[in-house]
Design a protein around this motif. Structure first.
Motif, mmCIF file in Angstrom:
data_model
loop_
_atom_site.group_PDB
_atom_site.id
_atom_site.type_symbol
_atom_site.label_atom_id
_atom_site.label_comp_id
_atom_site.label_asym_id
_atom_site.label_seq_id
_atom_site.Cartn_x
_atom_site.Cartn_y
_atom_site.Cartn_z
ATOM 1 N N GLN A 104 0.825 -1.212 0.000
ATOM 2 C CA GLN A 104 0.000 0.000 0.000
ATOM 3 C C GLN A 104 0.857 1.260 0.000
ATOM 4 O O GLN A 104 0.599 2.208 -0.755
ATOM 5 N N ARG A 105 1.881 1.272 0.816
ATOM 6 C CA ARG A 105 2.743 2.461 0.925
ATOM 7 C C ARG A 105 3.471 2.741 -0.391
ATOM 8 O O ARG A 105 3.461 3.871 -0.896
ATOM 9 N N ASN A 106 4.099 1.726 -0.945
ATOM 10 C CA ASN A 106 4.893 1.937 -2.152
ATOM 11 C C ASN A 106 4.042 2.074 -3.410
ATOM 12 O O ASN A 106 4.389 2.843 -4.319
ATOM 13 N N ALA A 107 2.925 1.358 -3.468
ATOM 14 C CA ALA A 107 2.035 1.498 -4.622
ATOM 15 C C ALA A 107 1.491 2.919 -4.705
ATOM 16 O O ALA A 107 1.425 3.521 -5.780
ATOM 17 N N LEU A 108 1.119 3.484 -3.563
ATOM 18 C CA LEU A 108 0.603 4.857 -3.558
ATOM 19 C C LEU A 108 1.671 5.858 -3.969
ATOM 20 O O LEU A 108 1.384 6.823 -4.694
ATOM 21 N N ASP A 109 2.894 5.666 -3.508
ATOM 22 C CA ASP A 109 3.975 6.575 -3.901
ATOM 23 C C ASP A 109 4.165 6.568 -5.417
ATOM 24 O O ASP A 109 4.304 7.626 -6.049
ATOM 25 N N LEU A 110 4.180 5.384 -6.028
ATOM 26 C CA LEU A 110 4.363 5.286 -7.472
ATOM 27 C C LEU A 110 3.149 5.824 -8.232
ATOM 28 O O LEU A 110 3.297 6.506 -9.258
ATOM 29 N N LEU A 111 1.949 5.536 -7.733
ATOM 30 C CA LEU A 111 0.747 6.034 -8.406
ATOM 31 C C LEU A 111 0.657 7.551 -8.332
ATOM 32 O O LEU A 111 0.222 8.203 -9.294
ATOM 33 N N GLU A 112 1.053 8.124 -7.207
ATOM 34 C CA GLU A 112 1.065 9.586 -7.104
ATOM 35 C C GLU A 112 2.014 10.169 -8.152
ATOM 36 O O GLU A 112 1.687 11.162 -8.826
ATOM 37 N N GLN A 113 3.165 9.555 -8.319
ATOM 38 C CA GLN A 113 4.149 10.051 -9.283
ATOM 39 C C GLN A 113 3.616 9.984 -10.709
ATOM 40 O O GLN A 113 3.694 10.972 -11.454
ATOM 41 N N ASP A 133 -12.280 13.402 -14.671
ATOM 42 C CA ASP A 133 -13.664 13.029 -14.374
ATOM 43 C C ASP A 133 -13.794 11.601 -13.849
ATOM 44 O O ASP A 133 -14.732 11.295 -13.112
ATOM 45 N N THR A 134 -12.855 10.725 -14.249
ATOM 46 C CA THR A 134 -12.923 9.315 -13.871
ATOM 47 C C THR A 134 -11.510 8.800 -13.615
ATOM 48 O O THR A 134 -10.584 9.144 -14.353
ATOM 49 N N ILE A 135 -11.348 7.987 -12.573
ATOM 50 C CA ILE A 135 -10.076 7.320 -12.294
ATOM 51 C C ILE A 135 -10.315 5.819 -12.307
ATOM 52 O O ILE A 135 -11.185 5.312 -11.591
ATOM 53 N N VAL A 136 -9.539 5.107 -13.121
ATOM 54 C CA VAL A 136 -9.573 3.649 -13.164
ATOM 55 C C VAL A 136 -8.218 3.149 -12.690
ATOM 56 O O VAL A 136 -7.181 3.586 -13.193
ATOM 57 N N THR A 137 -8.198 2.257 -11.688
ATOM 58 C CA THR A 137 -6.933 1.713 -11.199
ATOM 59 C C THR A 137 -6.928 0.199 -11.357
ATOM 60 O O THR A 137 -7.967 -0.453 -11.262
ATOM 61 N N ASN A 138 -5.746 -0.337 -11.586
ATOM 62 C CA ASN A 138 -5.588 -1.775 -11.780
ATOM 63 C C ASN A 138 -4.363 -2.275 -11.020
ATOM 64 O O ASN A 138 -3.326 -1.602 -10.987
ATOM 65 N N THR A 139 -4.480 -3.457 -10.435
ATOM 66 C CA THR A 139 -3.342 -4.130 -9.805
ATOM 67 C C THR A 139 -3.690 -5.597 -9.608
ATOM 68 O O THR A 139 -4.855 -5.991 -9.729
ATOM 69 N N ILE A 140 -2.668 -6.400 -9.270
ATOM 70 C CA ILE A 140 -2.915 -7.779 -8.862
ATOM 71 C C ILE A 140 -2.005 -8.208 -7.715
ATOM 72 O O ILE A 140 -2.244 -9.228 -7.082
ATOM 73 N N THR A 141 -0.991 -7.433 -7.390
ATOM 74 C CA THR A 141 0.050 -7.897 -6.470
ATOM 75 C C THR A 141 -0.155 -7.481 -5.018
ATOM 76 O O THR A 141 0.727 -7.696 -4.189
ATOM 77 N N GLY A 142 -1.298 -6.886 -4.698
ATOM 78 C CA GLY A 142 -1.575 -6.510 -3.326
ATOM 79 C C GLY A 142 -3.007 -6.059 -3.156
ATOM 80 O O GLY A 142 -3.733 -5.850 -4.135
ATOM 81 N N LEU A 181 -8.427 9.080 -16.191
ATOM 82 C CA LEU A 181 -7.074 8.742 -15.774
ATOM 83 C C LEU A 181 -7.015 7.251 -15.481
ATOM 84 O O LEU A 181 -7.716 6.757 -14.594
ATOM 85 N N PHE A 182 -6.192 6.534 -16.253
ATOM 86 C CA PHE A 182 -5.992 5.106 -16.003
ATOM 87 C C PHE A 182 -4.652 4.903 -15.332
ATOM 88 O O PHE A 182 -3.614 5.358 -15.828
ATOM 89 N N LEU A 183 -4.658 4.220 -14.190
ATOM 90 C CA LEU A 183 -3.451 3.961 -13.413
ATOM 91 C C LEU A 183 -3.300 2.460 -13.197
ATOM 92 O O LEU A 183 -4.281 1.776 -12.894
ATOM 93 N N THR A 184 -2.087 1.970 -13.341
ATOM 94 C CA THR A 184 -1.836 0.571 -13.031
ATOM 95 C C THR A 184 -0.494 0.432 -12.330
ATOM 96 O O THR A 184 0.475 1.123 -12.677
ATOM 97 N N VAL A 185 -0.452 -0.431 -11.335
ATOM 98 C CA VAL A 185 0.775 -0.647 -10.569
ATOM 99 C C VAL A 185 0.849 -2.102 -10.147
ATOM 100 O O VAL A 185 -0.155 -2.689 -9.736
ATOM 101 N N ASP A 186 2.012 -2.690 -10.277
ATOM 102 C CA ASP A 186 2.248 -4.022 -9.738
ATOM 103 C C ASP A 186 3.637 -4.089 -9.127
ATOM 104 O O ASP A 186 4.619 -3.654 -9.747
ATOM 105 N N ASP A 210 9.158 -4.392 -10.403
ATOM 106 C CA ASP A 210 8.109 -3.487 -9.942
ATOM 107 C C ASP A 210 8.017 -2.257 -10.853
ATOM 108 O O ASP A 210 9.047 -1.748 -11.320
ATOM 109 N N GLY A 211 6.796 -1.764 -11.046
ATOM 110 C CA GLY A 211 6.630 -0.555 -11.850
ATOM 111 C C GLY A 211 5.183 -0.099 -11.889
ATOM 112 O O GLY A 211 4.270 -0.827 -11.480
ATOM 113 N N ALA A 212 4.984 1.116 -12.372
ATOM 114 C CA ALA A 212 3.645 1.705 -12.466
ATOM 115 C C ALA A 212 3.549 2.545 -13.725
ATOM 116 O O ALA A 212 4.561 3.017 -14.259
ATOM 117 N N ALA A 213 2.333 2.740 -14.191
ATOM 118 C CA ALA A 213 2.105 3.560 -15.382
ATOM 119 C C ALA A 213 0.789 4.312 -15.245
ATOM 120 O O ALA A 213 -0.136 3.859 -14.549
#
Length: 371
Positions: free
Chosen positions: A90-99, A116-125, A178-183, A207-210
């Protein structure tokens, strides 16, 4: 691409035209600060799994030179509980997603209040409240922004999530999505798991985010759109699930974290049945392999890339962006395909490309992009 297949019975009408045209106006990526060369990863893995010492070639033949992780190397030499893994996720995913969120919105020439809309995706936590809800307490998004959290697509999540974000944009002409993905795949390493599967996974994942901003342009009111110049237009979208293949990829739930499921049958499935998934999509959308300048493929690993090259009759150069991302970052699960897209845009690639990725199910996800 060269596709030869028996005729298949599919719906042969093209996807109906929609009033809203969806454009990609920015692509941002981020990796954590800890970087490790593949040689060091190999040395560490052989200390943890001495029973597989004879399999040195597995690490040297991955096509990977370096990978990034959210924790220092000492963290991965200890066992961890679900609670510990969840806290660091949670801590590191949020840091990367904020960036990536701030970067993508700035690149798009927009402000946080324009989303107007935020879509987030993950599978690792796991996170409840979900990641974008937590992000809204860091960044000044509007309180009425729509949210869609997605979980479970795995390596296919970058493309599957992008297609769902695009559908939401189509449904609301004039909106910004805004589409965000982090794993954080490194957090799934369980050193007390003696299986070959874990040894193989340790050779591949990082590890990475986009983040991507999508603009929904109303064809009837094109002047309503604002922000930066479009980088790409989203065309047809599709997916395919191969029946009876749920054993190919995924996670088992263990006492101390996710247990990786990664079958050695995956390359054979791609070799023997990839066309089965692509042909119906092409026929339905009135497309042919000759319509594409290239393929932007999620690089699951070198064996998968070489199998697809052989199956589709394409050269290594036609997958060069996938090979570059694999070399420089490894497999970051869902984010990886969007790193490939960013490489193509940085290289000023032009024309029609097929963005594709595969994940648990076993399923394939396809998005046609005009760059």
């Amino acid at each position: 691409m060269t596709i030869h297949a028996e005729p298949v019975a599919v719906r042969r009408t093209r996807t109906a035209e929609v009033e809203a045209e969806v454009e990609i106006v920015s692509v941002a990526t981020a990796v954590p600060k800890h970087v490790t060369g593949q040689a060091e990863v190999s040395e560490r893995a052989h200390k943890i799994y001495p029973q597989f010492a004879r399999l040195d070639a597995l690490y040297t033949n991955t096509g990977i030179e370096r990978r990034y992780s959210v924790e220092p190397k000492e963290w991965y030499l200890r066992t961890h509980t679900w609670e510990e893994r969840t806290e660091t996720f949670q801590r590191n995913a949020l840091d990367l997603l904020e960036q990536v969120a701030l970067d993508a919105i700035a690149q798009a020439g927009l402000s946080l209040s324009d989303i107007d809309t935020i879509v987030t995706n993950t599978i690792t936590g796991l996170s409840i409240p979900t990641l974008e809800a937590r992000l809204m307490n860091r960044l000044a998004f509007r309180p009425d922004v729509q949210r869609l959290p997605i979980f479970g697509f795995g390596c296919g999540g970058g493309v599957a999530g992008l297609s769902r974000a695009a559908r939401m944009a189509q449904a609301q002409p004039g909106s910004n999505v805004l589409f965000l993905t982090v794993d954080l795949c490194s957090l799934c390493l369980r050193i007390n798991d003696p299986r070959l599967t874990m040894f193989v996974a340790a050779a591949l994942f990082g590890d990475g985010a986009a983040g991507i901003v999508l603009r929904s342009r109303d064809r009837n009111h094109p002047s309503h759109a604002h922000g930066g110049t479009a980088l790409a237009r989203i065309g047809a979208m599709g997916e395919y699930t191969w029946p009876g293949t749920e054993h190919i990829m995924g996670f088992d739930i263990k006492d101390d974290g996710f247990g990786i499921v990664l079958s050695p049958d995956l390359p054979a499935l791609m070799r023997d049945r990839l066309i089965e998934g692509l042909v119906p999509f092409f026929v339905r959308e009135g497309l042919s392999p000759n319509d594409f300048q290239g393929l932007l493929l999620h690089p699951g690993g070198s064996k998968l890339l070489t199998t697809i090259e052989s199956t589709l009759g394409i050269s290594r150069d036609q997958l060069r962006y996938s090979w570059q991302v694999l070399r420089d970052y490894g497999n970051m699960s869902s984010a990886t395909a969007l790193f490939v897209l960013k490489e193509a845009l940085a290289d000023k690639a032009r024309g029609r490309y097929l963005l594709a990725a595969f994940g648990p199910g076993f399923s394939g996800y396809f998005v046609v992009l005009d760059l």
